[in-house]
Design a protein around this motif. Sequence first.
Motif, PDB file in Angstrom:
ATOM      1  N   GLY A 135       0.804  -1.224   0.000  1.00  0.00           N
ATOM      2  CA  GLY A 135       0.000   0.000   0.000  1.00  0.00           C
ATOM      3  C   GLY A 135       0.837   1.275   0.000  1.00  0.00           C
ATOM      4  N   GLU A 136       2.157   1.182   0.180  1.00  0.00           N
ATOM      5  CA  GLU A 136       2.991   2.385   0.227  1.00  0.00           C
ATOM      6  C   GLU A 136       3.302   2.843  -1.200  1.00  0.00           C
ATOM      7  OE1 GLU A 136       7.289   3.370   1.922  1.00  0.00           O
ATOM      8  OE2 GLU A 136       6.122   1.997   3.196  1.00  0.00           O
ATOM      9  N   LYS A 137       3.275   4.159  -1.404  1.00  0.00           N
ATOM     10  CA  LYS A 137       3.560   4.666  -2.747  1.00  0.00           C
ATOM     11  C   LYS A 137       5.056   4.546  -3.021  1.00  0.00           C
ATOM     12  CE  LYS A 137       2.502   8.607  -5.034  1.00  0.00           C
ATOM     13  NZ  LYS A 137       2.736   9.977  -4.807  1.00  0.00           N
ATOM     14  N   PRO A 138       5.465   3.998  -4.172  1.00  0.00           N
ATOM     15  CA  PRO A 138       6.914   3.943  -4.426  1.00  0.00           C
ATOM     16  C   PRO A 138       7.498   5.351  -4.547  1.00  0.00           C
ATOM     17  CG  PRO A 138       5.653   3.201  -6.345  1.00  0.00           C
ATOM     18  CD  PRO A 138       4.668   3.486  -5.259  1.00  0.00           C
ATOM     19  N   ALA A 139       8.728   5.528  -4.018  1.00  0.00           N
ATOM     20  CA  ALA A 139       9.376   6.840  -4.132  1.00  0.00           C
ATOM     21  C   ALA A 139       9.631   7.125  -5.603  1.00  0.00           C
ATOM     22  CB  ALA A 139      10.692   6.814  -3.368  1.00  0.00           C
ATOM     23  N   GLU A 140       9.565   8.413  -5.964  1.00  0.00           N
ATOM     24  CA  GLU A 140       9.834   8.770  -7.365  1.00  0.00           C
ATOM     25  C   GLU A 140      11.302   8.467  -7.664  1.00  0.00           C
ATOM     26  OE1 GLU A 140       9.869  12.530 -10.094  1.00  0.00           O
ATOM     27  OE2 GLU A 140       8.439  12.761  -8.446  1.00  0.00           O
ATOM     28  N   PRO A 141      11.599   7.614  -8.649  1.00  0.00           N
ATOM     29  CA  PRO A 141      13.010   7.290  -8.881  1.00  0.00           C
ATOM     30  C   PRO A 141      13.755   8.489  -9.446  1.00  0.00           C
ATOM     31  CG  PRO A 141      11.614   6.319 -10.582  1.00  0.00           C
ATOM     32  CD  PRO A 141      10.699   7.014  -9.616  1.00  0.00           C
ATOM     33  N   ASP A 142      15.062   8.575  -9.164  1.00  0.00           N
ATOM     34  CA  ASP A 142      15.866   9.615  -9.803  1.00  0.00           C
ATOM     35  C   ASP A 142      15.874   9.354 -11.303  1.00  0.00           C
ATOM     36  OD1 ASP A 142      16.461  10.773  -7.428  1.00  0.00           O
ATOM     37  OD2 ASP A 142      18.369   9.706  -7.173  1.00  0.00           O
ATOM     38  N   ALA A 143      15.999  10.436 -12.075  1.00  0.00           N
ATOM     39  CA  ALA A 143      16.053  10.251 -13.526  1.00  0.00           C
ATOM     40  C   ALA A 143      17.348   9.520 -13.888  1.00  0.00           C
ATOM     41  CB  ALA A 143      16.007  11.607 -14.193  1.00  0.00           C
ATOM     42  N   ASP A 144      17.274   8.713 -14.914  1.00  0.00           N
ATOM     43  CA  ASP A 144      18.474   8.031 -15.405  1.00  0.00           C
ATOM     44  C   ASP A 144      19.246   9.021 -16.268  1.00  0.00           C
ATOM     45  OD1 ASP A 144      20.390   6.466 -16.489  1.00  0.00           O
ATOM     46  OD2 ASP A 144      19.036   4.879 -17.183  1.00  0.00           O
ATOM     47  N   MET A 145      20.324   9.558 -15.737  1.00  0.00           N
ATOM     48  CA  MET A 145      21.064  10.601 -16.453  1.00  0.00           C
ATOM     49  C   MET A 145      22.276  10.025 -17.195  1.00  0.00           C
ATOM     50  SD  MET A 145      19.299  13.286 -15.944  1.00  0.00           S
ATOM     51  CE  MET A 145      20.302  14.705 -16.383  1.00  0.00           C
ATOM     52  N   ARG A 146      22.405   8.701 -17.232  1.00  0.00           N
ATOM     53  CA  ARG A 146      23.585   8.126 -17.893  1.00  0.00           C
ATOM     54  C   ARG A 146      23.626   8.508 -19.368  1.00  0.00           C
ATOM     55  NH1 ARG A 146      22.901   2.122 -17.039  1.00  0.00           N
ATOM     56  NH2 ARG A 146      20.732   2.788 -17.161  1.00  0.00           N
ATOM     57  N   GLY A 147      24.730   9.107 -19.775  1.00  0.00           N
ATOM     58  CA  GLY A 147      24.901   9.471 -21.184  1.00  0.00           C
ATOM     59  C   GLY A 147      24.070  10.681 -21.614  1.00  0.00           C
ATOM     60  N   TYR A 148      23.398  11.330 -20.675  1.00  0.00           N
ATOM     61  CA  TYR A 148      22.497  12.453 -20.994  1.00  0.00           C
ATOM     62  C   TYR A 148      23.280  13.567 -21.681  1.00  0.00           C
ATOM     63  CZ  TYR A 148      18.310  15.325 -20.174  1.00  0.00           C
ATOM     64  OH  TYR A 148      17.165  16.070 -20.323  1.00  0.00           O
ATOM     65  N   GLN A 149      22.684  14.148 -22.709  1.00  0.00           N
ATOM     66  CA  GLN A 149      23.328  15.279 -23.419  1.00  0.00           C
ATOM     67  C   GLN A 149      22.558  16.547 -23.070  1.00  0.00           C
ATOM     68  OE1 GLN A 149      23.783  14.434 -27.613  1.00  0.00           O
ATOM     69  NE2 GLN A 149      25.007  12.603 -27.235  1.00  0.00           N
ATOM     70  N   LEU A 150      23.097  17.291 -22.101  1.00  0.00           N
ATOM     71  CA  LEU A 150      22.438  18.499 -21.588  1.00  0.00           C
ATOM     72  C   LEU A 150      23.001  19.736 -22.290  1.00  0.00           C
ATOM     73  CD1 LEU A 150      20.639  19.957 -19.436  1.00  0.00           C
ATOM     74  CD2 LEU A 150      22.669  19.941 -17.954  1.00  0.00           C
ATOM     75  N   MET A 151      22.120  20.453 -22.963  1.00  0.00           N
ATOM     76  CA  MET A 151      22.542  21.668 -23.658  1.00  0.00           C
ATOM     77  C   MET A 151      22.807  22.749 -22.606  1.00  0.00           C
ATOM     78  SD  MET A 151      20.448  22.771 -27.007  1.00  0.00           S
ATOM     79  CE  MET A 151      19.057  23.599 -26.251  1.00  0.00           C
ATOM     80  N   VAL A 152      24.019  23.307 -22.604  1.00  0.00           N
ATOM     81  CA  VAL A 152      24.266  24.394 -21.648  1.00  0.00           C
ATOM     82  C   VAL A 152      24.365  25.745 -22.344  1.00  0.00           C
ATOM     83  CG1 VAL A 152      25.290  22.963 -19.832  1.00  0.00           C
ATOM     84  CG2 VAL A 152      26.756  23.964 -21.548  1.00  0.00           C
ATOM     85  N   ALA A 153      24.510  25.770 -23.647  1.00  0.00           N
ATOM     86  CA  ALA A 153      24.445  27.042 -24.380  1.00  0.00           C
ATOM     87  C   ALA A 153      24.094  26.681 -25.815  1.00  0.00           C
ATOM     88  CB  ALA A 153      25.777  27.779 -24.334  1.00  0.00           C
TER      89      ALA A 153
END
Length: 632
Positions: free
Chosen positions: A516-534
Amino acid sequence: ASANPPSSAKPAENPPTPARADNPAPAPAPRRPAFTMTKAMVPMRDGVKLETVIFSPVDAKKPLPVLFIRSPYGIPEDASDLENPGVDALRADGYIIAAQNCRGRFGSEGTFVITPPPHDPADPRGVDDATDAHDSIEWFVKNVPGNNGRVGMMGTSYGAWTATMALLEPHPALRVIVEEASPADEFTGDDFRHNGAFRLAYGFEYVARMETSKEANTVFSYGRSDLYDFFLDLGPLANVDARHFHGKMPTWNDFVAHPNLDAFLERRAIVSHLRKATIPILNVAGWWDQEDFYGPFGIYATLEKSDAARKNHLVVGPWNHGGWGSPGRKLGPVDFGSDTGVHYRDKIVVPWLAHWLHDKPTEDQPEATIFETGTNRWRTFDRWPPEAGVTKKKLYLRAGRALSFEPPTETGRGAADSYVSDPQNPVPFVPRPIQPLLTGSQWRTWMVEDQRFVDHRPDVLSFSTGPLDADLTVAGDIVAELFASTSGTDSDWIVKLIDVYPEGDPMPPPEPQADGEKPAEPDADMRGYQLMVASRVLRGRFRDSFAKPAPIPPGKVLRYAIDLQTRAHTFRKGHRIMVQVQSTWFPVIDRNPQRYVDSIFAAKESDYVAATQTIARSREAPSAIVLPVLSP
Ligand code: PG9
């Protein structure tokens, strides 16, 4: 609703957290209204009356200052609209909150023009948003019961622009301004154009929203599930009027009439008129602001030229447009480790307003308070961009799609990479299907989208370093120097600077939950993530002048300097730095036909042609990104 007071009073046209019909927010517990509400039609010097609501705290024990917000998006309908964390943060100090519709919007009389220029100074009867702010403040101090004779102006985006305009004719009671992402120059940056390239989807949707009806923020009905299809099927820009606007949208008509920088557009840029911060001003920007990133830096830099009195300050956080009103811990999947919006409200803006409007002693406001992403920490600087400890270093595009601080050794035209840019198959700016911008959710976080969705497209070149062996911090202005040629006679050059996260360990499996317990929101899988910084576009025709565009000689290697604007980011040890180059970014930017025509608003279908683009990486033509590297 957003959490800062201007946002709460319906400011930015796109609230940060939309209520979704399929996922309704839990109803807030009813509480005693904290404010009483009065409506007024406030008279301006030309007789026009502006619809205004005034909220006075029910428990005021002393005269209070007025916080004044002006926008074209509508005013709160009752005091419960002010129930949000932003207003809560201000309650201990106590403010009267006044919100007003700009001329010609909702119940306000007069004619609405989107961010109109200031009136001709030679006309003593002229009116504009500076005189309207002035006349309203004059009316407040004389007519609002329980005010202490001091007024602060504050707002997000359009509301920030009206607050900044007040600097042009400041009323003596106006003591402080907070501008959160005001546009500064709609040709060079901000909502409608970037370096002259037209921001098609936003320009189109915003104009439809604001100029269809006086009484509403109209939601344009695309009739398609994917904006990519809608705008591709639209064809040349001339079809906007032929099919949809029929010459009836004044701002669209202005876009068409002014394709190049001219006196009309210069007068529209608030930075052409600002001289000095005679009133303390806090300029607030978000690193991933999808609408008005250029603005607050442009205003800060302009006022900084004559700021010996140190009234002009800068705050930058890891936010999208309006994100300073949210908790600010995350943007999309990117986690900043703390509630940066709460920090801004509690530690920066509330004390700043209390200082100027309530005479509260506070610590000196630093010149620039900057959230450095990557390391995720607030830092202060005594100027922005910083100079001390900063070395400009070139990161070169190299053979094998590499990036390196070592310059290329190869010579000749063969030291280059090519791709075919086809306006019939443009690179999307977010994964399809693309939702309407202002009512969908993609637009708010598109600038943190994982760029793997276009990496390896044949018309996107990606260059990358290996994993870094130490942290590398950039602080200040970034420029891309591209040496490039095209087989066409015009071309867009889009450069994206990307932080590639390491592959790392697989995500841990979710913790087992008790029944009955709500699962915690998992952290996003950031492996290999391409984050635009500019990221930025330069329309090739404007390489030498925004006023006098010129065709590109086909096949000729030219140097293009692409201003990637400003940043404070640490590429962490183990991450890689990536640069992507492409020539379409659709439909956030309209398609460059790639055959030169005098005005792209008048281009014909047959002008839209594929072209081969070549990016040089030789000793004579060393394409590079110039990074302001900050020593640790
Ligand atoms: N970005 C919006 C805007 C401001 C000024 C002019 C045009 C658009 C806004 O959020 O208000």
